[in-house]
Design a protein around this motif. Structure first.
Motif, PDB file in Angstrom:
ATOM      1  N   SER A  89     -89.031  -2.440  -8.204  1.00  0.00           N
ATOM      2  CA  SER A  89     -89.990  -3.538  -8.208  1.00  0.00           C
ATOM      3  C   SER A  89     -91.257  -3.199  -8.976  1.00  0.00           C
ATOM      4  CB  SER A  89     -90.353  -3.923  -6.784  1.00  0.00           C
ATOM      5  OG  SER A  89     -90.660  -2.757  -6.050  1.00  0.00           O
ATOM      6  N   ASP A  90     -91.682  -1.927  -8.964  1.00  0.00           N
ATOM      7  CA  ASP A  90     -92.928  -1.651  -9.684  1.00  0.00           C
ATOM      8  C   ASP A  90     -92.717  -1.402 -11.158  1.00  0.00           C
ATOM      9  OD1 ASP A  90     -93.235   1.708  -8.300  1.00  0.00           O
ATOM     10  OD2 ASP A  90     -91.530   0.426  -8.743  1.00  0.00           O
ATOM     11  N   ILE A 117     -91.062  -3.726 -13.090  1.00  0.00           N
ATOM     12  CA  ILE A 117     -90.644  -4.999 -13.699  1.00  0.00           C
ATOM     13  C   ILE A 117     -91.478  -5.292 -14.943  1.00  0.00           C
ATOM     14  CG2 ILE A 117     -90.582  -7.478 -13.350  1.00  0.00           C
ATOM     15  CD1 ILE A 117     -88.390  -6.408 -11.911  1.00  0.00           C
TER      16      ILE A 117
END
Lengths: 302, 599, 451
Positions: free
Chosen positions: C69-70, C72
C-alpha cells in the motif's frame, strides 16, 4: 542486532552488488537430468543464468555482479564484473558469457582433480560446499564495505539444488548470523527436487526471499520477476513467501517436535527427557533441579 | 391439575382452637379460605416455601398436618382435620408435591453441599486473582449461571492440586520492629516497667545477640530460671535505653550476669574480626580492624537524636542505633536457619546453637587463608607481562555436529509439503567419472551452441508470472510486512482480544458439553441446554465480528472463526441423547484436531 | 545530487516528448534501448524486465498485486514513465481493463541484447593507422580544458582564453536563461546562472546538450538523430579511435561542436581523421541515474571558515568568488574565506545555502571527503543560519493611508483593499490602513470615484 561496523556508505538508489552462489555439484546435476520427472539439465540452467547476469548488468551501469561456484571439494570465484573487462565502455555481452563459461570449465576441472581419489560413495547425492561459498561471498562483501568508497547495496543469491550437508550445519548457521549482522539479505532459489532447510533458515533470518520454482523452464522469468528486484524497491513490494515454515525445535533423541524440553548448557542440544550425559558434547548434567521437578510432576500426575 | 379440597381448621400452634375453613391444595400451592367471611385471613402459599410436613399419629387426639417452612426455625401452617382419612389424603398429596419439588432441587442442593474447606476456597480465589484469563472465563461462565462452580473447577484439578497450598516459598525474615517495639510499658503510677517478649522475639534476640544466646545456654536452667534470665536481660535493656552509663557500670559491677548483657557482645566482635580477615585484599587493600564499624564508637550516626556525646572509655558505652540496625540487617541477610517451630525457648536456643556450629565447621580458617593467599597472588600479577593463564576448563568437544542439523531438518521439511515432488532424497546412480564427464560436457555444449533465443518461451514466462501472482494473492493477508507477523496482529486490538476470548470460552463450553453426553439425568440435559444457549450467543457475536471487520480482513477472520463456528453448529445439531455414542467419541477426537492450540 | 537527475530527467522528458514514430526510430538501436532502460525509475526497470519475454498483454491489476500500500505512488510514477517513453503499450480490452505489453521493437532489441549483446555501428580503428593516441590522462586533461574554456566563455566572454567555434548565436542560445543583459550593461549571471555554475559537470553537460538539441530544428538538424548519436556515443570505448567517415553528415557536423565541449577529441592522421571519445562522453549514460561521478574534489573547508581550494583553474576561482572572499591565489592553491558579506552577496544573486553547501560537499578534497562530515558542521549550519537571517523580515513595499474623513470611507476602503487582495494591516480605531504598493493606483482611483 547492533553492528559494530560503521554504517556503510550506500548509494541511494538501486545500485546493487549481487553475489551469486552457483551449485556445480556434478552428482546432483547428473542425477537431475536423469530423473524423468524433470526436464532440466545444467546447460539449460546456464541458459537461464548467464543472460540473467547480463540483465543485472544491464539494469544499472554501476551494478556489480560476482559469481561464486560451490563445487564438491572446493569453491571459488568465477566472475567479477568489476575486474572482468578493463575498458570503461561497458562490458560486451558476448565477452561476459565466454568469460564465465571458460572460468567455469577451469573450476570444474580443478574441482574434479581435487576430488579424485576421494572415494566417498554415492549413497545419496553428495552435498556441495555451500558453507564455503557463503563464507567467500561474505568476505568479498566485507572487503567492499571496507574499501571506503561509496558502494552498492549488497545481497547474496544462492542457486542451490544439492541436498544439505549435515556436517556443514554449524558453519552455515554462523555464516547466516554474520550475514544478518552485516545486513546482507540472502535470497535462495532452489532448483533441486527437495526443499532445503539451510536456505529457508538463511532467507528467513536475513530477510531474503526463498523460492522453489515450480516450473524450471521458466527459470529466467523467476529470476527477473523476483530476484532482480533491488533492495530499495523491496521495501514497498511484496515478494513471494513460503507458507507455513516451521522453525520449531525437535529433540535430538527422537526427532519429534517439542515445546518444552531440556537443554544442555554446554552445547545447547535439546532433549525431551533428562539424560545423565549429553550425547552431543559428553558433559555431565547435574540433576538436583531435574529430580525435584520430576518428583513434583509425579505428584501432580497422581 | 390435581386438587384436593378439604374442610379444615387453620391454627398457628397446636393449642389453638383454630379457624374453620376450607383448604384447597393444588399442584403448586395451597389456599385456605375461612368460613367466616368477616375474618380476613386468606392463605395462599406456594408449595415451594414448604420444606417439610409433619403430622400427628393416627389415632391421636387431633388429626393435624403441619406444613413447615424452615426445619430449624419452625413456623409453619398447622391444619386440623375432622378425621384422619381426610388428613391422610391431604398428607399424601402434600407429600407427593413436596417430593416432586425436592427431587428437582435436591441434586443441585446436594452438589452444592460440597464441603469446601477454606483452604480450597482460598486456593481458588488465589488462582483466579493470579490469572486474569481464568477469571474472565469464570466470570463469564459461572457468574451467568451457565456452569456450576464445581464443574468449572472439576476440569481444572491439575491447577488446584499442583503446587503447595499457599505455603510461602520464601521464608520471612526477622522483623525490624523488634528494635523499636520492645519498649517497656511504663506504668505511670508505680515504678514498674513491663517488657513483653514473644517466642518470635526471643528467637530474634538469640539470632542477633550471640552473647545473650551463649549466656542463656550456660546459665539456664542451671544457674537461674528462665524468668530470672529474662528479667535481667530486660533490666539491661532498660539501662541501655536510659543511656545512663554510670548507672550501668554500677549495676554491672554488682551483678555478674547483668554485666554480660551490658557489655559489648564479644562473640560478635570476634565474628566481625574474622570476616574482615576474609575480605579480599584486592578489593580493599586497607581493610583491617579499623573497619570494624560495629564496635567503633565514632562510626555511625553521630546525631541520632541523642544530645550526649559518647564516652569512649567506658566499656558499657551505648550501642548506637546504627550498630543495632547493621546487626539486624546482617542477620536478616543470613536467612533463617531454623525450621523448628517456635515454642520452647530452650529448644530454640539449642537448635540455633547446633545450626551455628554446623556453619562454623564448614569455614575452617585454614582453607580460607589458603584461598585468599592464592587469590592475592593471582590478582597482584601484572597481566600484561604474564603468559595467558589457562584455567582448568574442559574444552568443548561436540561429537557429531550433524545432530543439530537433523533435528532442524526434520521439522522444516515436514511443513513445506508443496506438490510432493520427491520428498525423499534422490538416489544417485552415477559413478564419479560419469558425473564429471556429464558436467563438463554440458558446459561445452553451451559454449558451442550458444544460448537459446528466446531464452524463455512466452507461454512459460506468462505461466510463471501468473503462478507468482497467485502465490502473492493467497499469502497477502496471511502475513504482514515480514514473515514474522500473523494476521491476528494486524487486526485491531479489541477484535483480537474478543476473538481470543470467545475462543477460550467456546473451548470450555464444548468441553463441558461433550462431557455431559450421554445424557442420563435430567440435570445433564438442563446443563446441555444452558450450554447450547451460551454457544448460540457466542455464535451470534462471532458473526457480528465477521461483519464488522472490513473488506480485506473479512476473509481471513472468517477463516479463523470457521472452526469455532463449525463446532458450535455441530453441537447444536446434537438432538438425540442416548444413541450416537460413537458419534460422540468421534467428535471428541475431531475436537482435538480441529481446534488448534492457541498460544 | 538531485540536480543531475532533474536535468537528466528533463532530457528524458525531451525524449519522451518525441512523436511515437521518432521514438520507434530511436529504439532501433539497442544502445538507446539500454540507455532508456537505465534511465527509468527502479520499479519501472523491474516491470520492463519481467515482461521482456512475454508476448501477450499482462493486466495492470496483476502487476499492481505486487505493490504494497505504501508503494502505490511509486508504482504509478513507474507506469506513467513507461507509458510516456512508449516502452509499455497500453491495451484496453473489451472489459475496459488495462493491460500492458512491451513495445515490440524495444522488446526484440533487448532480447537480442541479453544474448548477443549490442553492436556499435562502428569499430575502433586498428592501431596501425592511428598514431600516437593520447593516454587517458592526456585525454582527461584535454576534456577538462575544453569544458572549462567553454564555460568561461559562457559566463563572460572576456575571460576566455580563446574563443570556441560556436557561433555567437549558439552561444547566445546557451546563455539564454543563464545570463541576463540589461541595456548598456555587461551581461550578469542570473539566478539560474549561478545555480548552473554550482551544479555538477554532468548536470551542466546535460543542460547544454538539451539546449543544443532543442535548437537543432532551427539549424535544420533532426533532433532524433542527435539524440540517438549522443546516446550511442556514451557506449563507445573511451580512448579508442573511431573513423570519422563512419559518421553521417548530421553526425559529422555535430561532432565538431562536441569536440568544443570536450566530449570527443578530433585527430588527424595522414589519410584519415578520427575522433576519440573522452570520459565526459562515456559518462553520459551514467549520469542518467543518481550516482555522482567520482570526480576529484579540491576544496578544504576549515572550522574557522577559511577555505583552501587546490586548483589552478580560472573557472573554479570564478565559482568560488561567487560566495566567498578570495584572498589570494597561488599557483596551485586558492585561499579564501567564507564571510557574511560574501554569502549575502551570493544570496542576493539567488544562490541558496543548500546549493553552496552541496557544492562544498561534492567537491571536497579527498583528504577531507573520508571524514563525516566532509564540511564542518559549524560552517554549514552558519551558512544556513545566515540565509534564514534574511528571511526573518519580509519586506513588502506598501502605502499607508490615514486621515480618513469618516468611518464609512475607511470601511469602504478596507473592503476594497481586501477584495483586491492587497490589505496588509488596518487599525480601525485610528483609521489607518496599509495596502500593498502594487494596488496603490487602484486605491487612488477608488478614492477619486468616491469623491
Amino acid at each position: 542486532m547492533a553492528s559494530s561496523a560503521p554504517p556503510p556508505k550506500l548509494y541511494t538508489d538501486d545500485v546493487s552488488l549481487i553475489v551469486i552462489i552457483l551449485d556445480t555439484n556434478p552428482f546432483f546435476w547428473g542425477t537431475l537430468s536423469n530423473t524423468t520427472a524433470s526436464n532440466f539439465s545444467f546447460s539449460k540452467f546456464l541458459n537461464h543464468m548467464i543472460p540473467f547476469v547480463n540483465s543485472l548488468l544491464l539494469l544499472n551501469q554501476l551494478n556489480h555482479v560476482v559469481l561464486i561456484a560451490a563445487g564438491v571439494t572446493s569453491c571459488g570465484y568465477i566472475y567479477d564484473s568489476a575486474t572482468a573487462v578493463a575498458s570503461d565502455g561497458g562490458q560486451k555481452v558476448p565477452a561476459v558469457c565466454s568469460e564465465i563459461l571458460s572460468r567455469l570449465e577451469e573450476f570444474v576441472a580443478k574441482d574434479q582433480k581435487l576430488g579424485n581419489g576421494d572415494l566417498r560413495t554415492v549413497g545419496g547425492v553428495m552435498s556441495s560446499l555451500f558453507s564455503g561459498a557463503l563464507s567467500l561471498a561474505l568476505c568479498y562483501i566485507q572487503r567492499v564495505f571496507r574499501s571506503g568508497m561509496q558502494h552498492p547495496q549488497p545481497r547474496i543469491l544462492c542457486l542451490q539444488g544439492s541436498p544439505d550437508g549435515p556436517e556443514q550445519y554449524v558453519a552455515v548457521m554462523n555464516a547466516i548470523f554474520s550475514a544478518q549482522r552485516s545486513m546482507v539479505p540472502i535470497d535462495s532459489c532452489v532448483v533441486g527436487m527437495q526443499h532445503s532447510a539451510f536456505l529457508q533458515q538463511a532467507s528467513y533470518i536475513t530477510g531474503g526471499v526463498y523460492l522453489k520454482p515450480q516450473q524450471l523452464d521458466g527459470l529466467f522469468e523467476y529470476f527477473t520477476a523476483v530476484f532482480a528486484t533491488d533492495l530499495q524497491s523491496r521495501s514497498f513490494l511484496q515478494l513471494p513467501r513460503p507458507v507455513g515454515v516451521d522453525f520449531r525445535a525437535s529433540c535430538f533423541c527422537h526427532k519429534k517436535t517439542i515445546d518444552m524440553g531440556y537443554v544442555c548448557s554446554v552445547c545447547l542440544s535439546i532433549f525431551c527427557k533428562p539424560h545423565k550425559k549429553c550425547s552431543t558434547c559428553g558433559s555431565e548434567i547435574s540433576h538436583s533441579q531435574t529430580e525435584q521437578l520430576d518428583r513434583k510432576r509425579k505428584l501432580s500426575e497422581v | 391439575m390435581e386438587t384436593i379440597t378439604m374442610v379444615a381448621k387453620y391454627k398457628t400452634s397446636v393449642k389453638e382452637p383454630g379457624i374453620p375453613g376450607v383448604l384447597k391444595m393444588m399442584e403448586d400451592r395451597f389456599v385456605f379460605a375461612p368460613n367466616d367471611p368477616r375474618l380476613s385471613m386468606n392463605l395462599n402459599v406456594d408449595f415451594r416455601q414448604i420444606k417439610g410436613h409433619k403430622f400427628s399419629k393416627d389415632g391421636s387426639k387431633q388429626a393435624l398436618l403441619n406444613l413447615t417452612q424452615d426445619p430449624e426455625k419452625g413456623g409453619g401452617y398447622i391444619f386440623e382435620f375432622n378425621n384422619f382419612p381426610d388428613r391422610n389424603a391431604c398428607r399424601d398429596f402434600v407429600g407427593k408435591v413436596l417430593g416432586r419439588f425436592q427431587s428437582a432441587e435436591k441434586p443441585p442442593a446436594s452438589r452444592q453441599a460440597e464441603q469446601l474447606s477454606t483452604k480450597e476456597l482460598e486456593r481458588r480465589m488465589k488462582l483466579l486473582t493470579e490469572d486474569s484469563e481464568l477469571q474472565n472465563l469464570h466470570k463469564q461462565l459461572v457468574a451467568s449461571g451457565i456452569l456450576m462452580d464445581s464443574e468449572f473447577w472439576a476440569a481444572r484439578k491439575s491447577l488446584l492440586d499442583n503446587d503447595n497450598y499457599g505455603a510461602p516459598k520464601q521464608r520471612a525474615g526477622f522483623k525490624s520492629a523488634m528494635l523499636a517495639d520492645v519498649k517497656p510499658l511504663a506504668d505511670g503510677r508505680t515504678n514498674k516497667v513491663t517488657f513483653s517478649l514473644t517466642a518470635e522475639t526471643i528467637h530474634q534476640i538469640f539470632a542477633e545477640k550471640p552473647a545473650v544466646h551463649r549466656a542463656f545456654l550456660t546459665y539456664v536452667p542451671t544457674k537461674m530460671s528462665e524468668k530470672d534470665f529474662w528479667t535481667k536481660y530486660c533490666r539491661a535493656e532498660y539501662l541501655h535505653k536510659t543511656k545512663n552509663s554510670v548507672a550501668a557500670a554500677a549495676e554491672a559491677a554488682e551483678d555478674e550476669e547483668l554485666a554480660i548483657f551490658l557489655k559489648h557482645d564479644d562473640i560478635l566482635a570476634d565474628e566481625i574480626r574474622r570476616k574482615i580477615q576474609r575480605v579480599d585484599p584486592t578489593l580493599d587493600m586497607e581493610a583491617d580492624l579499623g573497619d570494624d564499624y560495629m564496635h567503633r564508637p565514632d562510626h555511625g550516626i553521630l546525631r541520632d537524636g541523642s544530645k550526649e556525646t559518647v564516652e569512649g572509655d567506658n566499656e558499657f558505652s551505648r550501642r548506637t542505633l546504627s550498630q543495632d540496625l547493621n546487626r539486624h540487617g546482617s542477620v536478616v541477610l543470613e536467612g533463617r536457619t531454623l525450621d523448628v517451630e517456635l515454642g520452647d525457648t530452650r529448644t530454640v536456643a539449642e537448635a540455633l546453637a547446633r545450626s551455628k556450629q554446623g556453619l562454623s565447621t564448614e569455614n575452617s580458617d585454614e582453607n580460607v587463608h589458603m584461598e585468599k593467599s592464592e587469590r592475592v597472588c593471582r590478582m597482584t600479577e601484572i597481566e600484561d607481562l604474564q603468559a595467558p593463564r589457562s584455567f582448568p576448563v574442559a574444552p568443548l568437544c561436540i561429537k557429531d555436529p550433524r545432530e543439530y542439523f537433523d533435528s532442524q531438518q526434520a521439522n522444516a521439511l515436514k511443513t513445506l509439503g508443496d506438490n510432493g515432488t520427491g520428498m525423499k532424497p534422490m538416489d544417485c546412480n552415477l559413478s564419479a567419472e560419469e558425473a564429471w564427464i556429464y558436467l563438463i560436457g554440458q558446459i561445452s555444449q553451451v559454449k558451442v551452441r550458444g544460448f537459446n533465443h528466446p531464452i524463455v518461451q512466452s507461454e512459460a514466462a506468462l505461466k510463471v508470472l501468473n503462478g507468482l501472482n497467485q502465490n502473492l494473492s493467497s499469502t497477502k493477508y496471511q502475513f504482514g510486512k515480514n514473515s514474522q507477523e500473523s494476521v491476528l496482529d494486524r487486526l485491531p486490538r479489541k477484535i483480537k482480544d474478543d476473538l481470543l476470548n470467545h475462543w477460550s470460552t467456546i473451548q470450555e463450553l464444548l468441553r463441558h458439553f461433550w462431557s455431559s453426553y450421554p445424557i442420563t439425568a435430567e440435570h445433564l440435559s438442563k446443563k446441555v441446554g444452558r450450554l447450547k444457549d451460551a454457544m448460540t450467543e457466542i455464535y451470534v457475536k462471532l458473526q457480528e465480528i465477521k461483519e464488522s471487520v472490513q473488506g480485506d480482513f473479512r476473509h481471513q477472520v472468517s477463516l479463523l472463526v470457521q472452526p469455532m463456528v463449525q463446532e458450535v453448529i455441530r453441537s447444536n445439531l446434537k438432538k438425540s441423547f442416548t444413541k450416537h455414542m460413537s458419534v460422540w467419541r468421534c467428535s471428541r477426537c475431531d475436537l482435538k484436531s480441529v481446534c488448534p492450540t492457541w498460544v | 545530487m538531485p540536480q543531475v537527475r532533474i536535468v537528466a530527467k528533463n532530457f528524458m522528458d525531451m525524449v519522451a516528448a518525441l512523436p511515437a514514430m521518432k521514438l520507434d526510430q530511436l529504439y532501433d538501436s539497442s544502445f538507446i534501448c539500454e540507455a532508456v532502460l537505465r534511465s527509468l525509475p527502479p520499479l519501472a526497470k523491474k516491470y520492463a524486465l519481467q515482461l521482456l519475454f512475454i508476448d501477450t498483454p499482462v493486466t495492470a491489476k496483476s502487476i499492481e498485486e505486487w505493490v504494497l500500500s505504501d508503494g502505490i505512488s511509486k508504482h504509478k510514477v513507474a507506469i506513467d514513465r513507461l507509458l510516456q517513453l512508449k516502452v509499455f503499450i497500453e491495451v484496453i480490452d473489451r472489459k475496459k481493463e488495462a493491460s500492458y505489453k512491451l513495445n515490440s521493437k524495444f522488446q526484440s532489441n533487448m532480447q537480442r541484447y541479453l544474448v548477443h549483446g549490442g553492436s556499435l555501428p562502428r569499430e575502433p580503428m586498428p592501431s596501425s593507422v592511428t598514431v600516437r593516441l593520447p593516454t587517458s590522462e592526456d585525454l582527461e586533461a584535454y576534456a577538462l580544458e575544453q569544458w572549462e574554456c567553454f564555460l568561461l566563455q559562457l559566463i563572460s566572454s572576456a575571460q576566455a582564453e580563446r574563443p570556441t567555434s560556436f557561433s555567437p548565436s549558439m552561444m547566445r542560445v546557451f546563455q539564454r536563461g543563464l545570463l541576463s543583459a540589461r541595456e548598456n550593461e555587461a551581461p550578469r549571471l542570473t539566478e539560474n546562472g549561478f545555480q548552473f555554475l554550482l551544479m555538477e559537470t554532468n548536470a551542466q553537460l546535460w543542460y547544454i546538450i538539451r539546449e543544443y538539441i532543442s535548437t537543432a530544428e532551427d539549424r535544420g538538424v533532426d533532433p532524433t538523430d542527435l539524440i540517438s548519436f549522443l546516446l550511442e556515443l556514451s557506449f563507445h570505448t573511451m580512448g579508442e579511435a573511431y573513423n570519422l567517415n563512419t559518421l553521417t553528415d548530421v553526425q559529422r557536423s555535430a561532432i565538431k561542436d562536441l569536440a568544443d565541449l570536450g566530449l570527443v577529441k578530433l585527430q588527424q592522421g595522414r589519410k584519415e581523421s578520427w575522433f576519440i571519445p573522452t570520459k565526459l562522453a562515456t559518462n553520459l549514460s551514467v549520469s542518467l541515474s543518481d550516482s555522482s561521478s567520482r570526480k576529484q574534489g579540491f576544496v578544504v573547508v576549515e572550522t574557522n571558515f577559511r577555505m583552501y581550494a587546490y586548483s589552478s583553474s580560472k573557472l573554479h576561482c570564478e565559482i568560488l568568488r561567487l560566495f566567498s572572499r578570495v584572498e589570494y591565489q597561488l599557483p596551485n592553491l586558492i585561499v579564501g574565506a567564507i564571510t557574511k558579506e560574501s554569502l549575502y552577496n551570493a544570496f542576493e544573486n539567488g544562490i541558496t545555502a543548500e546549493q553552496i553547501v552541496s557544492f562544498l560537499q561534492q567537491n571536497a578534497h579527498p583528504r577531507v571527503a573520508e571524514k563525516t562530515p566532509s564540511v564542518p558542521e559549524n560552517v554549514t549550519d552558519q551558512i544556513r543560519l545566515w540565509e534564514t537571517d534574511r528571511n526573518r523580515v519580509e519586506m513588502i513595499p506598501s502605502h499607508l493611508y490615514e486621515d480618513f474623513p469618516s468611518k464609512d470611507v475607511f470601511e469602504a476602503a478596507c473592503d476594497f483593499a481586501r477584495d483586491a487582495g492587497g490589505l496588509l494591516w488596518e487599525d480601525s480605531k485610528k483609521m489607518r490602513l496599509i495596502v500593498r504598493g502594487d494596488i496603490h493606483q487602484h486605491m487612488r482611483d477608488f478614492f477619486r470615484r468616491q469623491k
